[in-house]
Design a protein around this motif. Structure first.
Motif, PDB file in Angstrom:
ATOM      1  N   GLY A 122     -14.058   4.838   0.853  1.00  0.00           N
ATOM      2  CA  GLY A 122     -13.162   3.958   1.413  1.00  0.00           C
ATOM      3  C   GLY A 122     -11.818   4.652   1.324  1.00  0.00           C
ATOM      4  O   GLY A 122     -11.495   5.184   0.323  1.00  0.00           O
ATOM      5  N   ARG A 123     -11.055   4.521   2.413  1.00  0.00           N
ATOM      6  CA  ARG A 123      -9.780   5.234   2.583  1.00  0.00           C
ATOM      7  C   ARG A 123      -8.889   4.338   3.201  1.00  0.00           C
ATOM      8  O   ARG A 123      -9.069   3.481   4.018  1.00  0.00           O
ATOM      9  CB  ARG A 123      -9.918   6.535   3.205  1.00  0.00           C
ATOM     10  N   ILE A 124      -7.460   4.766   2.850  1.00  0.00           N
ATOM     11  CA  ILE A 124      -6.345   4.234   3.509  1.00  0.00           C
ATOM     12  C   ILE A 124      -5.596   5.277   4.138  1.00  0.00           C
ATOM     13  O   ILE A 124      -5.444   6.471   3.489  1.00  0.00           O
ATOM     14  CB  ILE A 124      -5.095   3.352   2.848  1.00  0.00           C
ATOM     15  N   GLY A 125      -5.348   5.450   5.581  1.00  0.00           N
ATOM     16  CA  GLY A 125      -4.442   6.714   6.230  1.00  0.00           C
ATOM     17  C   GLY A 125      -3.179   6.193   6.596  1.00  0.00           C
ATOM     18  O   GLY A 125      -2.816   5.129   6.842  1.00  0.00           O
ATOM     19  N   THR A 134      -2.378  11.603   6.812  1.00  0.00           N
ATOM     20  CA  THR A 134      -2.502  11.912   5.409  1.00  0.00           C
ATOM     21  C   THR A 134      -3.611  10.770   4.980  1.00  0.00           C
ATOM     22  O   THR A 134      -3.645   9.579   5.507  1.00  0.00           O
ATOM     23  CB  THR A 134      -1.277  11.568   4.597  1.00  0.00           C
ATOM     24  N   GLU A 135      -4.708  11.006   4.394  1.00  0.00           N
ATOM     25  CA  GLU A 135      -5.655  10.099   3.891  1.00  0.00           C
ATOM     26  C   GLU A 135      -5.687   9.754   2.271  1.00  0.00           C
ATOM     27  O   GLU A 135      -5.255  10.749   1.443  1.00  0.00           O
ATOM     28  CB  GLU A 135      -7.112  10.619   4.312  1.00  0.00           C
ATOM     29  N   TYR A 136      -5.863   8.649   1.807  1.00  0.00           N
ATOM     30  CA  TYR A 136      -5.816   8.168   0.336  1.00  0.00           C
ATOM     31  C   TYR A 136      -6.871   7.685  -0.041  1.00  0.00           C
ATOM     32  O   TYR A 136      -7.355   6.612   0.800  1.00  0.00           O
ATOM     33  CB  TYR A 136      -4.374   7.443  -0.093  1.00  0.00           C
ATOM     34  N   ASP A 153       7.534  -6.540  -0.219  1.00  0.00           N
ATOM     35  CA  ASP A 153       7.887  -5.691  -1.425  1.00  0.00           C
ATOM     36  C   ASP A 153       8.118  -4.237  -1.261  1.00  0.00           C
ATOM     37  O   ASP A 153       8.031  -3.310  -2.137  1.00  0.00           O
ATOM     38  CB  ASP A 153       7.006  -5.925  -2.662  1.00  0.00           C
ATOM     39  N   GLY A 154       7.806  -3.636   0.013  1.00  0.00           N
ATOM     40  CA  GLY A 154       7.817  -2.256   0.399  1.00  0.00           C
ATOM     41  C   GLY A 154       6.661  -1.661   0.327  1.00  0.00           C
ATOM     42  O   GLY A 154       6.788  -0.584   0.427  1.00  0.00           O
ATOM     43  N   ASN A 155       5.684  -2.273  -0.022  1.00  0.00           N
ATOM     44  CA  ASN A 155       4.490  -1.663  -0.032  1.00  0.00           C
ATOM     45  C   ASN A 155       3.183  -2.056   1.154  1.00  0.00           C
ATOM     46  O   ASN A 155       3.892  -2.928   1.768  1.00  0.00           O
ATOM     47  CB  ASN A 155       3.190  -1.963  -1.467  1.00  0.00           C
ATOM     48  N   LEU A 156       2.345  -1.390   1.126  1.00  0.00           N
ATOM     49  CA  LEU A 156       1.332  -1.936   2.044  1.00  0.00           C
ATOM     50  C   LEU A 156       0.223  -2.822   1.497  1.00  0.00           C
ATOM     51  O   LEU A 156      -0.266  -2.424   0.421  1.00  0.00           O
ATOM     52  CB  LEU A 156       0.593  -0.750   3.014  1.00  0.00           C
ATOM     53  N   TRP A 157      -0.324  -3.849   2.030  1.00  0.00           N
ATOM     54  CA  TRP A 157      -1.036  -4.796   1.455  1.00  0.00           C
ATOM     55  C   TRP A 157      -2.392  -5.030   2.333  1.00  0.00           C
ATOM     56  O   TRP A 157      -2.407  -4.773   3.806  1.00  0.00           O
ATOM     57  CB  TRP A 157      -0.753  -6.047   1.330  1.00  0.00           C
ATOM     58  N   GLY A 179       1.159   6.550  -1.760  1.00  0.00           N
ATOM     59  CA  GLY A 179      -0.316   6.366  -2.210  1.00  0.00           C
ATOM     60  C   GLY A 179      -0.950   6.283  -3.610  1.00  0.00           C
ATOM     61  O   GLY A 179      -1.985   6.466  -3.638  1.00  0.00           O
ATOM     62  N   VAL A 180      -0.116   5.509  -3.932  1.00  0.00           N
ATOM     63  CA  VAL A 180      -0.378   4.643  -5.301  1.00  0.00           C
ATOM     64  C   VAL A 180      -1.034   3.442  -5.152  1.00  0.00           C
ATOM     65  O   VAL A 180      -0.391   2.542  -4.515  1.00  0.00           O
ATOM     66  CB  VAL A 180       0.600   4.721  -6.348  1.00  0.00           C
TER      67      VAL A 180
END
Length: 464
Positions: A122-125, A134-136, A153-157, A179-180
């Motif tokens: 599984g990845r988030i890109g 960039t892939e995480y 909150d400035g993050n991706l959900w 990417g954390v």
């Protein structure tokens, strides 16, 4: 309106920067544009069997799509010109896509070809507007990311299915723009589908496993709202123009549902006074805070303390984050802001705003922006504070549950050098504050209010 090509099956849709509706058609292998007058235009993808899936508007004014079968991210101008960017990892099957707070496009991948040489990972890109990808890898590679959205909150959900043995376990994931990852396991039997940001500052998602509409705070706390009809299979979700949660159900029969939100945001507004050294005012025999007014020959010469600081403590007592705030502080009659507030730069030392994260009044973090403060003329004077976006202040984030800000106003007695009768004292001076907060920036979203007041006693001290 029927699709222009019979084999088309419209999938994801968004409003384009040109005011038209744009949607993907997987089997039709095209991106279609629909005007509000009903004119439909198809734009075939450059490669056959690309499988266009997710679509969003990028920060560059173009449409951005995922190619589920083509393993690419594509940029589409409003004139139908395509630019495709291959994902470095093959067979990743990109699906959902959104614009992140960092002005990159963020997408989920689902691994549609799983073999011993190409295991499920599984990845988030993310892809920049000039095509750098960039892939995480997700913390647990044996998982599949679904829908993704930019959080408050400035993050991706994102929604996620974690594969445990032969079963799926639902997860809501958060990833920073660097990417954390943080993952929050959802309640048992839940299977998150699509996700969106609610007007209350929480993340809302459809849960087909538990047959409910669920919410999760940015701290990872869940609330489930069961649907009245079993086997509804909720899927799509968004916020309507009425600030309620709207969702689709793909059960039998298919339905569209609405979850009406009740304002649950609470604001605590408290008032208190100190001297200019931040010490509490002394107390009279009845335990009330007091100020001595010095009279000489019937004329007010001074006060003790010489200046009073009027404080407002505003605390977010809800379970939701707050992004905007307006405060209106009606000062005690005869007490004036000192030194006088002169817009737009204000005056040194007169009014301050603090983020209450210290251990004492002297250690709080100052976030004063003079442009957000106005002072009315007259008696009493009124101080108004308008913060349109907490994230844009020194705080750098919304006002989270349990957090507070402080407003301090330095006051001087306006009756100094005037004739006053000692018999007219003691006098009661009251300060009243009213606050309104919103869960979204620019004073939008779910609204709440609170008020607070306090008083001190002014007593005469006759000398000479």
């Amino acid at each position: 309106m029927p699709a222009k090509t019979p084999s088309d099956k419209p999938d994801s849709i968004t409003t384009g920067p040109d005011g038209n509706l744009w949607f993907t058609t997987g089997p039709g292998n095209s991106i279609d544009k629909l005007t509000t007058a009903g004119t439909l235009t198809e734009y075939p993808l450059p490669n056959l069997q690309s499988g266009p899936d997710g679509i969003t508007v990028g920060p560059d004014g173009n449409l951005w799509i995922t190619e589920f079968d083509g393993d690419m991210i594509a940029k589409v101008t409003t004139g139908g010109v395509f630019t495709e960017y291959p994902i470095p990892t093959p067979n990743t099957a990109p699906s959902s896509i959104t614009t992140g707070p960092d002005s990159n496009l963020w997408f989920t991948t689902t691994n549609h070809v799983v073999t011993p040489s190409n295991p499920l990972v599984g990845r988030i890109g993310k892809v920049s507007t000039n095509g750098v990808i960039t892939e995480y890898v997700l913390p647990n590679p044996q998982s599949v990311a679904g829908d993704i959205t930019a959080g408050p909150d400035g993050n991706l959900w994102f929604t996620e299915d974690l594969i445990v043995g032969s079963a799926f376990v639902g997860v809501i994931g958060k990833v920073t723009t660097s990417g954390v990852f943080t993952e929050y396991p959802v309640p048992p039997n839940s299977l998150p589908q699509q996700i969106t940001v609610g007007p209350d500052g929480n993340l809302w998602f459809t849960d087909s496993g538990s047959n409910d509409i669920a919410e999760v705070s940015t701290g990872g706390s869940f609330i489930q709202n069961p649907l009245p009809t079993s086997n509804s299979f909720p899927n799509g979700i968004t916020v309507g123009p009425d600030n309620n949660i709207w969702f689709t159900e793909v059960g039998s029969p298919p339905r569209v549902g609405e979850l009406v939100l009740s304002p649950s945001v609470h604001l605590k507004v408290a008032k208190f006074f100190t001297d200019s050294s931040l010490n509490p005012l002394p107390r009279d025999s009845n335990g009330n805070p007091k100020v001595d007014v010095v009279l000489a020959n019937g004329v007010v010469t001074s006060t003790n303390p010489g200046q009073v600081l009027a404080w407002i403590n505003v605390t977010n007592t809800s379970g939701s984050s707050l992004q905007a705030l307006k405060l209106n502080d009606t000062l005690p009659v005869d007490w004036m802001v000192s030194p006088a507030w002169i817009p737009p730069k204000g005056s040194v030392g007169a009014i301050h705003v603090f983020y209450a994260n210290g251990t004492s009044l002297a250690s709080e973090t100052e976030i004063t922006q003079p442009s957000t403060i106005t002072v009315s003329t007259g008696n009493p004077e009124t101080v108004q504070l308008a913060i349109s976006n907490f994230t844009a202040t020194t705080i750098g984030h919304p006002l989270m549950p349990g957090q507070s800000i402080l407003l301090s106003v330095k006051l001087t007695y306006g009756l100094i050098h005037t004739s006053q009768s000692a018999s007219s004292f003691p006098r009661n001076y009251t300060d009243t504050a009213a606050g309104v907060a919103w869960t979204q920036a620019s004073f939008t979203g779910v609204e709440s209010s609170g008020t607070g007041s306090a008083f001190f006693i002014a007593d005469a001290k006759v000398v000479g």
